[in-house]
Design a protein around this motif. Structure first.
Motif, PDB file in Angstrom:
ATOM      1  N   HIS A 175       0.764  -1.273  -0.054  1.00  0.00           N
ATOM      2  CA  HIS A 175       0.091  -0.009   0.132  1.00  0.00           C
ATOM      3  C   HIS A 175       0.974   1.147   0.001  1.00  0.00           C
ATOM      4  O   HIS A 175       0.834   2.243  -0.895  1.00  0.00           O
ATOM      5  CB  HIS A 175      -0.900   0.169   1.183  1.00  0.00           C
ATOM      6  CG  HIS A 175      -1.797   1.143   1.164  1.00  0.00           C
ATOM      7  ND1 HIS A 175      -2.769   1.411   0.174  1.00  0.00           N
ATOM      8  CD2 HIS A 175      -1.843   2.345   2.164  1.00  0.00           C
ATOM      9  CE1 HIS A 175      -3.488   2.719   0.640  1.00  0.00           C
ATOM     10  NE2 HIS A 175      -2.845   3.034   1.628  1.00  0.00           N
ATOM     11  N   GLU A 176       1.671   1.348   1.174  1.00  0.00           N
ATOM     12  CA  GLU A 176       2.417   2.615   1.171  1.00  0.00           C
ATOM     13  C   GLU A 176       3.465   2.844   0.039  1.00  0.00           C
ATOM     14  O   GLU A 176       3.689   3.784  -0.313  1.00  0.00           O
ATOM     15  CB  GLU A 176       3.098   2.723   2.559  1.00  0.00           C
ATOM     16  CG  GLU A 176       1.997   2.618   3.796  1.00  0.00           C
ATOM     17  CD  GLU A 176       1.442   3.894   4.135  1.00  0.00           C
ATOM     18  OE1 GLU A 176       1.694   4.911   3.175  1.00  0.00           O
ATOM     19  OE2 GLU A 176       0.341   3.833   4.458  1.00  0.00           O
ATOM     20  N   LEU A 177       4.185   1.963  -0.191  1.00  0.00           N
ATOM     21  CA  LEU A 177       5.352   1.934  -1.269  1.00  0.00           C
ATOM     22  C   LEU A 177       4.896   2.219  -2.640  1.00  0.00           C
ATOM     23  O   LEU A 177       5.086   3.074  -3.344  1.00  0.00           O
ATOM     24  CB  LEU A 177       6.135   0.607  -1.263  1.00  0.00           C
ATOM     25  CG  LEU A 177       7.337   0.414  -2.211  1.00  0.00           C
ATOM     26  CD1 LEU A 177       8.396   1.741  -2.172  1.00  0.00           C
ATOM     27  CD2 LEU A 177       8.297  -0.730  -2.405  1.00  0.00           C
ATOM     28  N   PRO A 178       3.592   1.507  -3.124  1.00  0.00           N
ATOM     29  CA  PRO A 178       2.930   1.828  -4.510  1.00  0.00           C
ATOM     30  C   PRO A 178       2.679   3.274  -4.424  1.00  0.00           C
ATOM     31  O   PRO A 178       2.785   3.858  -5.323  1.00  0.00           O
ATOM     32  CB  PRO A 178       1.823   0.969  -4.586  1.00  0.00           C
ATOM     33  CG  PRO A 178       2.320  -0.179  -3.940  1.00  0.00           C
ATOM     34  CD  PRO A 178       3.091   0.321  -2.604  1.00  0.00           C
ATOM     35  N   LEU A 179       2.113   4.031  -3.401  1.00  0.00           N
ATOM     36  CA  LEU A 179       1.592   5.366  -3.236  1.00  0.00           C
ATOM     37  C   LEU A 179       2.639   6.136  -3.422  1.00  0.00           C
ATOM     38  O   LEU A 179       2.813   7.145  -4.245  1.00  0.00           O
ATOM     39  CB  LEU A 179       0.925   5.553  -2.064  1.00  0.00           C
ATOM     40  CG  LEU A 179      -0.507   5.105  -1.916  1.00  0.00           C
ATOM     41  CD1 LEU A 179      -0.975   5.518  -0.504  1.00  0.00           C
ATOM     42  CD2 LEU A 179      -1.383   5.636  -2.776  1.00  0.00           C
ATOM     43  N   HIS A 180       3.830   5.775  -2.822  1.00  0.00           N
ATOM     44  CA  HIS A 180       4.965   6.679  -2.913  1.00  0.00           C
ATOM     45  C   HIS A 180       5.686   6.497  -4.312  1.00  0.00           C
ATOM     46  O   HIS A 180       6.234   7.744  -4.571  1.00  0.00           O
ATOM     47  CB  HIS A 180       6.025   5.936  -1.838  1.00  0.00           C
ATOM     48  CG  HIS A 180       7.572   6.698  -1.879  1.00  0.00           C
ATOM     49  ND1 HIS A 180       7.843   8.015  -1.463  1.00  0.00           N
ATOM     50  CD2 HIS A 180       8.629   6.271  -2.393  1.00  0.00           C
ATOM     51  CE1 HIS A 180       8.786   8.384  -1.615  1.00  0.00           C
ATOM     52  NE2 HIS A 180       9.617   7.232  -2.335  1.00  0.00           N
ATOM     53  N   VAL A 181       5.795   5.488  -4.922  1.00  0.00           N
ATOM     54  CA  VAL A 181       6.301   5.355  -6.298  1.00  0.00           C
ATOM     55  C   VAL A 181       5.363   5.935  -7.138  1.00  0.00           C
ATOM     56  O   VAL A 181       5.899   6.822  -8.005  1.00  0.00           O
ATOM     57  CB  VAL A 181       6.336   3.899  -6.487  1.00  0.00           C
ATOM     58  CG1 VAL A 181       6.952   3.879  -8.131  1.00  0.00           C
ATOM     59  CG2 VAL A 181       7.574   3.355  -6.047  1.00  0.00           C
ATOM     60  N   ILE A 182       4.009   6.220  -7.157  1.00  0.00           N
ATOM     61  CA  ILE A 182       3.260   6.974  -7.641  1.00  0.00           C
ATOM     62  C   ILE A 182       3.331   8.501  -7.775  1.00  0.00           C
ATOM     63  O   ILE A 182       3.484   9.082  -8.656  1.00  0.00           O
ATOM     64  CB  ILE A 182       1.702   6.565  -7.719  1.00  0.00           C
ATOM     65  CG1 ILE A 182       1.383   4.926  -8.087  1.00  0.00           C
ATOM     66  CG2 ILE A 182       0.742   7.490  -8.503  1.00  0.00           C
ATOM     67  CD1 ILE A 182       0.078   4.577  -7.557  1.00  0.00           C
ATOM     68  N   ASP A 183       3.473   8.728  -6.329  1.00  0.00           N
ATOM     69  CA  ASP A 183       3.871  10.106  -6.310  1.00  0.00           C
ATOM     70  C   ASP A 183       5.008  10.609  -6.870  1.00  0.00           C
ATOM     71  O   ASP A 183       5.136  11.935  -7.555  1.00  0.00           O
ATOM     72  CB  ASP A 183       4.234  10.481  -4.628  1.00  0.00           C
ATOM     73  CG  ASP A 183       3.136  10.232  -3.820  1.00  0.00           C
ATOM     74  OD1 ASP A 183       2.031  10.282  -4.231  1.00  0.00           O
ATOM     75  OD2 ASP A 183       3.276  10.024  -2.511  1.00  0.00           O
ATOM     76  N   GLU A 184       5.988   9.747  -6.936  1.00  0.00           N
ATOM     77  CA  GLU A 184       7.300  10.391  -7.731  1.00  0.00           C
ATOM     78  C   GLU A 184       7.151  10.222  -9.089  1.00  0.00           C
ATOM     79  O   GLU A 184       7.475  11.246  -9.826  1.00  0.00           O
ATOM     80  CB  GLU A 184       8.551   9.479  -7.393  1.00  0.00           C
ATOM     81  CG  GLU A 184       9.055   9.623  -5.800  1.00  0.00           C
ATOM     82  CD  GLU A 184      10.156   8.787  -5.274  1.00  0.00           C
ATOM     83  OE1 GLU A 184      10.458   9.066  -3.928  1.00  0.00           O
ATOM     84  OE2 GLU A 184      10.478   8.027  -5.826  1.00  0.00           O
ATOM     85  N   GLU A 185       6.547   8.999  -9.788  1.00  0.00           N
ATOM     86  CA  GLU A 185       6.533   8.831 -11.268  1.00  0.00           C
ATOM     87  C   GLU A 185       5.809   9.671 -11.998  1.00  0.00           C
ATOM     88  O   GLU A 185       5.922  10.075 -12.716  1.00  0.00           O
ATOM     89  CB  GLU A 185       6.319   7.295 -11.495  1.00  0.00           C
ATOM     90  CG  GLU A 185       7.389   6.334 -10.915  1.00  0.00           C
ATOM     91  CD  GLU A 185       8.594   6.287 -11.926  1.00  0.00           C
ATOM     92  OE1 GLU A 185       8.526   6.645 -13.009  1.00  0.00           O
ATOM     93  OE2 GLU A 185       9.625   5.735 -11.490  1.00  0.00           O
ATOM     94  N   GLU A 186       4.601  10.055 -11.341  1.00  0.00           N
ATOM     95  CA  GLU A 186       3.494  10.692 -11.769  1.00  0.00           C
ATOM     96  C   GLU A 186       3.510  11.987 -11.587  1.00  0.00           C
ATOM     97  O   GLU A 186       2.937  12.988 -12.170  1.00  0.00           O
ATOM     98  CB  GLU A 186       2.034  10.086 -11.579  1.00  0.00           C
ATOM     99  CG  GLU A 186       2.040   8.535 -12.125  1.00  0.00           C
ATOM    100  CD  GLU A 186       0.611   8.128 -11.964  1.00  0.00           C
ATOM    101  OE1 GLU A 186      -0.457   8.846 -11.305  1.00  0.00           O
ATOM    102  OE2 GLU A 186       0.512   6.869 -12.041  1.00  0.00           O
ATOM    103  N   ASP A 187       3.947  12.697 -10.496  1.00  0.00           N
ATOM    104  CA  ASP A 187       4.116  14.041  -9.985  1.00  0.00           C
ATOM    105  C   ASP A 187       5.249  14.576  -9.824  1.00  0.00           C
ATOM    106  O   ASP A 187       5.695  15.389 -10.614  1.00  0.00           O
ATOM    107  CB  ASP A 187       3.278  14.142  -8.829  1.00  0.00           C
ATOM    108  CG  ASP A 187       1.720  13.776  -8.994  1.00  0.00           C
ATOM    109  OD1 ASP A 187       1.156  14.164 -10.088  1.00  0.00           O
ATOM    110  OD2 ASP A 187       1.160  12.970  -8.126  1.00  0.00           O
ATOM    111  N   LEU A 188       5.914  13.986  -9.004  1.00  0.00           N
ATOM    112  CA  LEU A 188       7.468  14.551  -8.836  1.00  0.00           C
ATOM    113  C   LEU A 188       8.199  14.486  -9.913  1.00  0.00           C
ATOM    114  O   LEU A 188       8.943  15.477 -10.386  1.00  0.00           O
ATOM    115  CB  LEU A 188       8.229  14.045  -7.597  1.00  0.00           C
ATOM    116  CG  LEU A 188       9.328  14.602  -7.081  1.00  0.00           C
ATOM    117  CD1 LEU A 188       9.630  16.093  -6.912  1.00  0.00           C
ATOM    118  CD2 LEU A 188      10.008  13.713  -5.910  1.00  0.00           C
ATOM    119  N   PHE A 189       8.520  13.732 -10.570  1.00  0.00           N
ATOM    120  CA  PHE A 189       9.451  13.382 -11.692  1.00  0.00           C
ATOM    121  C   PHE A 189       9.056  14.301 -12.843  1.00  0.00           C
ATOM    122  O   PHE A 189      10.044  15.176 -13.447  1.00  0.00           O
ATOM    123  CB  PHE A 189       9.618  12.091 -12.149  1.00  0.00           C
ATOM    124  CG  PHE A 189      10.276  11.057 -11.075  1.00  0.00           C
ATOM    125  CD1 PHE A 189      10.669  11.323 -10.011  1.00  0.00           C
ATOM    126  CD2 PHE A 189      10.662   9.645 -11.719  1.00  0.00           C
ATOM    127  CE1 PHE A 189      11.358  10.340  -9.083  1.00  0.00           C
ATOM    128  CE2 PHE A 189      11.435   8.835 -10.813  1.00  0.00           C
ATOM    129  CZ  PHE A 189      11.702   9.297  -9.508  1.00  0.00           C
TER     130      PHE A 189
END
Length: 188
Positions: free
Chosen positions: A68-82
Motif C-alpha cells: 500500500h504505502e510503497l506503491p503510493l510513494h512510487v506513484i507520487d514520484e513517477e506521476e507527479d514529482l519526476f
C-alpha cells in the motif's frame, strides 16, 4: 514454533506507522519522511532474513508497507514529482539519466516486493519458495537503501531548488488526494 513464540519486531513495526497527513502540505518533507520509513522497512526486512517464524503483526506491517504505502510513494514520484522536475530542471542538472535510473529501480523494487509479499503469505506451505523469499529480502533491502540515498542526496535537493511554490502546492494536493486527504486553505 508455537504462535506465541513467533518473532515480532515492535520498534520496527512502530516505525512503519503511516506518516501524519498534516505533513502532506509540505510534500518534499513528506517524501523524505517516507524515505525514513522505507529505511525502517529495510531494517525490519534485514531482521526477517534469519528468522523462521515471524509474528502476525510483523507480517501485517510489512505487507501494508510494501503493498500500500510503497506503491503510493512510487506513484507520487513517477506521476507527479519526476514530471515536475523534468519541467523545471536546467540542462546542466542532467535529470534524464537520474530519473531514468530511479524509474528502472522502481520497477525492480516492485518485482522484489511482490516476491516478498508472496513469501509472507505462503510461508510454511508447499507454495513457499524460501530461497527466493530470503534472496528478495536481502536484495530489496540493499537496493532500496542505495535508491533512497540517491533520492535524498540528489533528487530532493534538486526539487527544493527548482520547484516553485505553485509546483509544491499542486504536488501536495495530488499526493493528498491519492490518500483521500483534503488539504485546507494555505496548505501545499
Amino acid at each position: 514454533m508455537p504462535a506465541d513464540m513467533a518473532t515480532e519486531f515492535p520498534s520496527e513495526i512502530d516505525a512503519l506507522a503511516p506518516i501524519r497527513s498534516e505533513l502532506l502540505g509540505r510534500p518534499l518533507e513528506f517524501i523524505v519522511a517516507e524515505h525514513h520509513r522505507l529505511r525502517d522497512l529495510c531494517r525490519l526486512l534485514d531482521g526477517l532474513v534469519d528468522v523462521t517464524d515471524f509474528g502476525a503483526a510483523t507480517v501485517t506491517a510489512v505487507l501494508h508497507c510494501i503493498e500500500h504505502e510503497l506503491p503510493l510513494h512510487v506513484i507520487d514520484e513517477e506521476e507527479d514529482l519526476f514530471p515536475l522536475i523534468r519541467r523545471r530542471a536546467m540542462p546542466k542538472d542532467g535529470v534524464e539519466r537520474l530519473l531514468g535510473l530511479l524509474s528502472r529501480e522502481h520497477v525492480e523494487d516492485d518485482r522484489l516486493a511482490r516476491i516478498i509479499a508472496h513469501g509472507l503469505r505462503t510461508r510454511g506451505t508447499a507454495g513457499w519458495d524460501e530461497a527466493a523469499f530470503r534472496a528478495a529480502l536481502g536484495s530489496f533491502s540493499r537496493r532500496q537503501r542505495r535508491h533512497l540515498a540517491v533520492e535524498n542526496a540528489v533528487l530532493i535537493p534538486l526539487a527544493e531548488l527548482r520547484l516553485t511554490a505553485r509546483d509544491r502546492e499542486g504536488l501536495a494536493r495530488r499526493m493528498a488526494a491519492r490518500r483521500g486527504v483534503v488539504l485546507g486553505p494555505g496548505h501545499g
